[in-house]
Design a protein around this motif. Structure first.
Motif, PDB file in Angstrom:
ATOM      1  N   MET A   1       0.852  -1.180   0.000  1.00 59.31           N
ATOM      2  CA  MET A   1       0.000   0.000   0.000  1.00 59.31           C
ATOM      3  C   MET A   1       0.888   1.230   0.000  1.00 59.31           C
ATOM      4  O   MET A   1       1.877   1.303   0.706  1.00 59.31           O
ATOM      5  N   GLY A   2       0.515   2.213  -0.769  1.00 54.97           N
ATOM      6  CA  GLY A   2       1.287   3.435  -0.874  1.00 54.97           C
ATOM      7  C   GLY A   2       1.046   4.381   0.281  1.00 54.97           C
ATOM      8  O   GLY A   2       0.293   4.098   1.206  1.00 54.97           O
ATOM      9  N   TYR A   3       1.690   5.505   0.192  1.00 53.22           N
ATOM     10  CA  TYR A   3       1.599   6.538   1.216  1.00 53.22           C
ATOM     11  C   TYR A   3       0.208   7.179   1.213  1.00 53.22           C
ATOM     12  O   TYR A   3      -0.358   7.454   0.166  1.00 53.22           O
ATOM     13  N   VAL A   4      -0.338   7.397   2.395  1.00 58.46           N
ATOM     14  CA  VAL A   4      -1.681   7.966   2.520  1.00 58.46           C
ATOM     15  C   VAL A   4      -1.597   9.362   3.120  1.00 58.46           C
ATOM     16  O   VAL A   4      -0.993   9.548   4.168  1.00 58.46           O
ATOM     17  N   GLU A   5      -2.185  10.334   2.450  1.00 60.76           N
ATOM     18  CA  GLU A   5      -2.358  11.659   3.047  1.00 60.76           C
ATOM     19  C   GLU A   5      -3.797  11.700   3.540  1.00 60.76           C
ATOM     20  O   GLU A   5      -4.734  11.778   2.750  1.00 60.76           O
ATOM     21  N   ILE A   6      -3.959  11.629   4.853  1.00 61.85           N
ATOM     22  CA  ILE A   6      -5.274  11.408   5.434  1.00 61.85           C
ATOM     23  C   ILE A   6      -6.183  12.641   5.369  1.00 61.85           C
ATOM     24  O   ILE A   6      -7.396  12.499   5.256  1.00 61.85           O
ATOM     25  N   GLY A   7      -5.618  13.834   5.417  1.00 63.72           N
ATOM     26  CA  GLY A   7      -6.432  15.048   5.399  1.00 63.72           C
ATOM     27  C   GLY A   7      -7.369  15.142   4.210  1.00 63.72           C
ATOM     28  O   GLY A   7      -8.573  15.367   4.383  1.00 63.72           O
ATOM     29  N   PRO A   8      -6.861  14.959   2.998  1.00 62.13           N
ATOM     30  CA  PRO A   8      -7.754  14.997   1.834  1.00 62.13           C
ATOM     31  C   PRO A   8      -8.829  13.909   1.862  1.00 62.13           C
ATOM     32  O   PRO A   8      -9.948  14.128   1.400  1.00 62.13           O
ATOM     33  N   LYS A   9      -8.509  12.732   2.429  1.00 69.26           N
ATOM     34  CA  LYS A   9      -9.511  11.672   2.553  1.00 69.26           C
ATOM     35  C   LYS A   9     -10.631  12.120   3.491  1.00 69.26           C
ATOM     36  O   LYS A   9     -11.808  11.887   3.223  1.00 69.26           O
ATOM     37  N   ILE A  10     -10.249  12.758   4.591  1.00 66.71           N
ATOM     38  CA  ILE A  10     -11.239  13.261   5.545  1.00 66.71           C
ATOM     39  C   ILE A  10     -12.118  14.303   4.865  1.00 66.71           C
ATOM     40  O   ILE A  10     -13.346  14.287   5.001  1.00 66.71           O
ATOM     41  N   LYS A  11     -11.503  15.204   4.107  1.00 69.66           N
ATOM     42  CA  LYS A  11     -12.250  16.255   3.400  1.00 69.66           C
ATOM     43  C   LYS A  11     -13.245  15.635   2.411  1.00 69.66           C
ATOM     44  O   LYS A  11     -14.391  16.061   2.307  1.00 69.66           O
ATOM     45  N   GLU A  12     -12.805  14.610   1.717  1.00 68.51           N
ATOM     46  CA  GLU A  12     -13.655  13.933   0.743  1.00 68.51           C
ATOM     47  C   GLU A  12     -14.900  13.333   1.418  1.00 68.51           C
ATOM     48  O   GLU A  12     -16.026  13.504   0.944  1.00 68.51           O
ATOM     49  N   VAL A  13     -14.698  12.630   2.527  1.00 65.66           N
ATOM     50  CA  VAL A  13     -15.823  12.032   3.248  1.00 65.66           C
ATOM     51  C   VAL A  13     -16.701  13.120   3.854  1.00 65.66           C
ATOM     52  O   VAL A  13     -17.933  13.048   3.802  1.00 65.66           O
ATOM     53  N   PHE A  14     -16.071  14.150   4.414  1.00 61.91           N
ATOM     54  CA  PHE A  14     -16.817  15.282   4.983  1.00 61.91           C
ATOM     55  C   PHE A  14     -17.721  15.908   3.925  1.00 61.91           C
ATOM     56  O   PHE A  14     -18.906  16.149   4.165  1.00 61.91           O
ATOM     57  N   ASP A  15     -17.182  16.161   2.739  1.00 58.18           N
ATOM     58  CA  ASP A  15     -17.966  16.750   1.647  1.00 58.18           C
ATOM     59  C   ASP A  15     -19.128  15.837   1.253  1.00 58.18           C
ATOM     60  O   ASP A  15     -20.239  16.299   1.004  1.00 58.18           O
ATOM     61  N   HIS A  16     -18.856  14.547   1.214  1.00 59.40           N
ATOM     62  CA  HIS A  16     -19.886  13.581   0.846  1.00 59.40           C
ATOM     63  C   HIS A  16     -21.027  13.554   1.868  1.00 59.40           C
ATOM     64  O   HIS A  16     -22.185  13.376   1.506  1.00 59.40           O
ATOM     65  N   ARG A  17     -20.692  13.744   3.137  1.00 57.67           N
ATOM     66  CA  ARG A  17     -21.702  13.727   4.211  1.00 57.67           C
ATOM     67  C   ARG A  17     -22.554  15.001   4.221  1.00 57.67           C
ATOM     68  O   ARG A  17     -23.574  15.050   4.868  1.00 57.67           O
ATOM     69  N   GLN A  18     -22.098  16.018   3.522  1.00 60.57           N
ATOM     70  CA  GLN A  18     -22.807  17.305   3.448  1.00 60.57           C
ATOM     71  C   GLN A  18     -23.108  17.859   4.843  1.00 60.57           C
ATOM     72  O   GLN A  18     -24.190  18.370   5.110  1.00 60.57           O
ATOM     73  N   MET A  19     -22.121  17.771   5.692  1.00 57.78           N
ATOM     74  CA  MET A  19     -22.226  18.273   7.060  1.00 57.78           C
ATOM     75  C   MET A  19     -21.737  19.709   7.092  1.00 57.78           C
ATOM     76  O   MET A  19     -20.871  20.091   6.307  1.00 57.78           O
ATOM     77  N   LYS A  20     -22.301  20.515   7.970  1.00 61.06           N
ATOM     78  CA  LYS A  20     -21.832  21.888   8.104  1.00 61.06           C
ATOM     79  C   LYS A  20     -20.486  21.889   8.823  1.00 61.06           C
ATOM     80  O   LYS A  20     -20.284  21.144   9.781  1.00 61.06           O
ATOM     81  N   LEU A  21     -19.583  22.738   8.347  1.00 62.51           N
ATOM     82  CA  LEU A  21     -18.252  22.814   8.921  1.00 62.51           C
ATOM     83  C   LEU A  21     -18.305  23.159  10.409  1.00 62.51           C
ATOM     84  O   LEU A  21     -17.569  22.581  11.219  1.00 62.51           O
ATOM     85  N   THR A  22     -19.173  24.067  10.773  1.00 59.19           N
ATOM     86  CA  THR A  22     -19.301  24.470  12.175  1.00 59.19           C
ATOM     87  C   THR A  22     -19.759  23.293  13.029  1.00 59.19           C
ATOM     88  O   THR A  22     -19.235  23.082  14.129  1.00 59.19           O
ATOM     89  N   ASP A  23     -20.701  22.510  12.529  1.00 62.58           N
ATOM     90  CA  ASP A  23     -21.177  21.334  13.266  1.00 62.58           C
ATOM     91  C   ASP A  23     -20.057  20.310  13.427  1.00 62.58           C
ATOM     92  O   ASP A  23     -19.896  19.715  14.496  1.00 62.58           O
ATOM     93  N   PHE A  24     -19.298  20.111  12.361  1.00 62.19           N
ATOM     94  CA  PHE A  24     -18.181  19.175  12.408  1.00 62.19           C
ATOM     95  C   PHE A  24     -17.161  19.628  13.448  1.00 62.19           C
ATOM     96  O   PHE A  24     -16.709  18.841  14.280  1.00 62.19           O
ATOM     97  N   ALA A  25     -16.816  20.890  13.422  1.00 58.77           N
ATOM     98  CA  ALA A  25     -15.860  21.436  14.392  1.00 58.77           C
ATOM     99  C   ALA A  25     -16.387  21.270  15.811  1.00 58.77           C
ATOM    100  O   ALA A  25     -15.636  20.852  16.723  1.00 58.77           O
ATOM    101  N   ASP A  26     -17.656  21.571  16.022  1.00 52.93           N
ATOM    102  CA  ASP A  26     -18.257  21.422  17.350  1.00 52.93           C
ATOM    103  C   ASP A  26     -18.200  19.976  17.832  1.00 52.93           C
ATOM    104  O   ASP A  26     -17.864  19.718  18.990  1.00 52.93           O
ATOM    105  N   GLU A  27     -18.519  19.046  16.948  1.00 52.80           N
ATOM    106  CA  GLU A  27     -18.490  17.625  17.304  1.00 52.80           C
ATOM    107  C   GLU A  27     -17.075  17.179  17.699  1.00 52.80           C
ATOM    108  O   GLU A  27     -16.912  16.321  18.560  1.00 52.80           O
TER     109      GLU A  27
END
Length: 112
Positions: free
Chosen positions: A1-27
């Motif tokens: 398995m190659g090198y994983v940059e986890i931040g972009p993966k998190i952003k991708e899933v976050f975008d898919h969930r259509q969650m508000k950024l403020t709610d995500f930060a609060d959680e």
């Protein structure tokens, strides 16, 4: 398995969930600026990654596994229910440990 940059993966899933950024930060118990930093991170502390996995209901640890991810006909990870079970067990263990700490703190007050 190659090198994983986890931040972009998190952003991708976050975008898919259509969650508000403020709610995500609060959680996560943080502020929006830190969430933007998380999206740019290459590496994250496993505790934070576990919390993000819980909030987004997605197993980010799978990207570090050598086993290929298997998906069902709906595109969901077939092991997703297993990860959910493990997350629930982890939550129960954390609650149990918190109770133990509380009892120990109460006993220490009585001993003094």
């Amino acid at each position: 398995m190659g090198y994983v940059e986890i931040g972009p993966k998190i952003k991708e899933v976050f975008d898919h969930r259509q969650m508000k950024l403020t709610d995500f930060a609060d959680e996560l118990g943080t502020v929006r600026q830190n969430v933007y930093r998380i999206f740019r991170k290459r590496h994250l502390d496993t505790g934070l990654l576990l919390r993000i996995s819980q909030v987004l209901n997605h197993d980010f640890f799978q990207y570090y596994s050598n086993e290929p991810a298997q998906t069902d006909k709906n595109g969901n990870h077939s092991s997703e229910t297993e990860y959910q079970r493990q997350l629930e067990l982890s939550r129960k263990e954390i609650d149990y440990l918190r109770r133990i700490i509380k009892l120990m703190e109460e006993k220490s007050v009585l001993i003094r």
